[in-house]
Design an enzyme around this catalytic site. Structure first.
Site, PDB file in Angstrom:
ATOM      1  N   ARG A  41       0.848  -1.199   0.000  1.00 11.74           N
ATOM      2  CA  ARG A  41       0.000   0.000   0.000  1.00 11.74           C
ATOM      3  C   ARG A  41       0.878   1.240   0.000  1.00 11.74           C
ATOM      4  O   ARG A  41       1.165   1.801   1.031  1.00 11.74           O
ATOM      5  CB  ARG A  41      -0.908  -0.023   1.238  1.00 11.74           C
ATOM      6  CG  ARG A  41      -1.806   1.188   1.394  1.00 11.74           C
ATOM      7  CD  ARG A  41      -2.658   1.068   2.647  1.00 11.74           C
ATOM      8  NE  ARG A  41      -3.502   2.223   2.816  1.00 11.74           N
ATOM      9  CZ  ARG A  41      -3.125   3.330   3.477  1.00 11.74           C
ATOM     10  NH1 ARG A  41      -1.936   3.410   4.023  1.00 11.74           N
ATOM     11  NH2 ARG A  41      -3.950   4.345   3.584  1.00 11.74           N
ATOM     12  N   SER A 110     -13.231  -2.680   1.204  1.00 10.29           N
ATOM     13  CA  SER A 110     -13.336  -1.978   2.494  1.00 10.29           C
ATOM     14  C   SER A 110     -14.760  -1.545   2.774  1.00 10.29           C
ATOM     15  O   SER A 110     -15.437  -1.003   1.900  1.00 10.29           O
ATOM     16  CB  SER A 110     -12.494  -0.698   2.472  1.00 10.29           C
ATOM     17  OG  SER A 110     -11.194  -0.956   2.098  1.00 10.29           O
ATOM     18  N   LYS A 140      -3.776   6.535   8.418  1.00  9.26           N
ATOM     19  CA  LYS A 140      -4.576   6.874   7.230  1.00  9.26           C
ATOM     20  C   LYS A 140      -5.308   8.191   7.528  1.00  9.26           C
ATOM     21  O   LYS A 140      -6.392   8.189   8.144  1.00  9.26           O
ATOM     22  CB  LYS A 140      -5.552   5.736   6.926  1.00  9.26           C
ATOM     23  CG  LYS A 140      -6.430   5.988   5.715  1.00  9.26           C
ATOM     24  CD  LYS A 140      -7.221   4.734   5.374  1.00  9.26           C
ATOM     25  CE  LYS A 140      -8.437   5.019   4.504  1.00  9.26           C
ATOM     26  NZ  LYS A 140      -8.140   5.657   3.229  1.00  9.26           N
TER      27      LYS A 140
END
Ligand SMILES: Cc1ncc(COP(=O)(O)OP(=O)(O)O)c(N)n1
Ligand SMILES: Cc1ncsc1CCOP(=O)(O)O
Ligand SMILES: [Mg+2]
Length: 211
Positions: A41, A110, A140
């Site tokens: 990621r 998600s 995040k």
């Protein structure tokens, strides 16, 4: 086979949190510690760097019998023949992604609210749900509000897909999540930022075993 491995820890790589070890070395340490799911990621690296890192991590995962999942990027997942792709609510739509990746690659999706959990029930081609953030996270910045254990309970009760909990998960939360019935624990900072990754994996698994 389109199922997550029979395991517990889902590690998400992050160069920024890796104490300078970088993604490839971090992946090696995680795999040597026995982690069986690794997600790549990196949102801001150049295409070539992402491709090189993913090629290296994919090779390491294959050598360790681990599952390699790429976040967000359908083309990158296809290019390195990843084992899986993970998408969120603002990414390529899962139906479109499934058409592009074919029927062999795992697809994770998600969900951040009860509404999204319900809506995901009707989306074909998804193999697991990433549920969270469960707790507050600094990793995040654009994360939705934490859903807490109530969001996980809702997902466990209302989805027949495997549930991966994510967001603010530290060693201290592992007991509560495991006792709740959560099987997969996704962690970024707690794992890749650990001074001793092997020891952190041992500690997490000891807590799970004691539940
Ligand atoms: C296992 C897992 N669950 C959730 C996410 C978050 O995906 P998304 O909402 O698309 O956010 P970004 O990670 O792309 O910022 C995830 N990556 N993995
Ligand atoms: C990628 C992602 N999706 C929801 S929260 C999150 C970040 C989790 O990072 P950490 O495990 O360090 O809290
Ligand atoms: Mg995403």
């Amino acid at each position: 086979m389109r199922t997550l491995p029979d395991t517990d820890i889902y590690a998400v790589l992050s160069d920024e949190y890796s104490r300078g070890r970088g993604n490839v070395e971090t992946a090696r340490l995680l795999l040597e510690a026995g982690v069986k799911i690794i997600q790549y990621r990196e949102k801001n690296f150049a295409v070539q760097r992402r491709l090189e890192e993913c090629t290296a991590v994919k090779r390491l995962c294959a050598a360790h019998g681990a599952c390699f999942i790429i976040n967000d990027d359908v083309d990158l997942a296809r290019a390195v023949q990843a084992d899986g792709l993970h998408l969120g609510q603002s990414d390529t739509r899962p139906e479109e992604a499934r058409r592009l990746i074919g029927d062999k690659m795992l697809l994770g999706y998600s969900v951040t609210t009860q509404y999204e959990i319900d809506r995901a029930k009707n989306i074909p081609g998804i193999d697991y749900l990433g549920v969270g953030p469960v707790f507050a996270t600094g990793t995040k910045p654009d994360a939705a509000s934490p859903g807490g254990l109530a969001l996980l309970d809702y997902a466990l009760a209302n989805s027949d897909r495997p549930i991966v909990a994510i967001g603010g998960i530290k060693l201290e939360q592992v007991t509560a999540l495991t006792r709740r019935g959560v099987r997969y624990l996704a962690m970024v900072s707690e794992l890749v930022g650990a001074e001793d990754i092997r020891q952190k994996v041992v500690d997490i698994r000891a807590v799970i075993a004691g539940c």
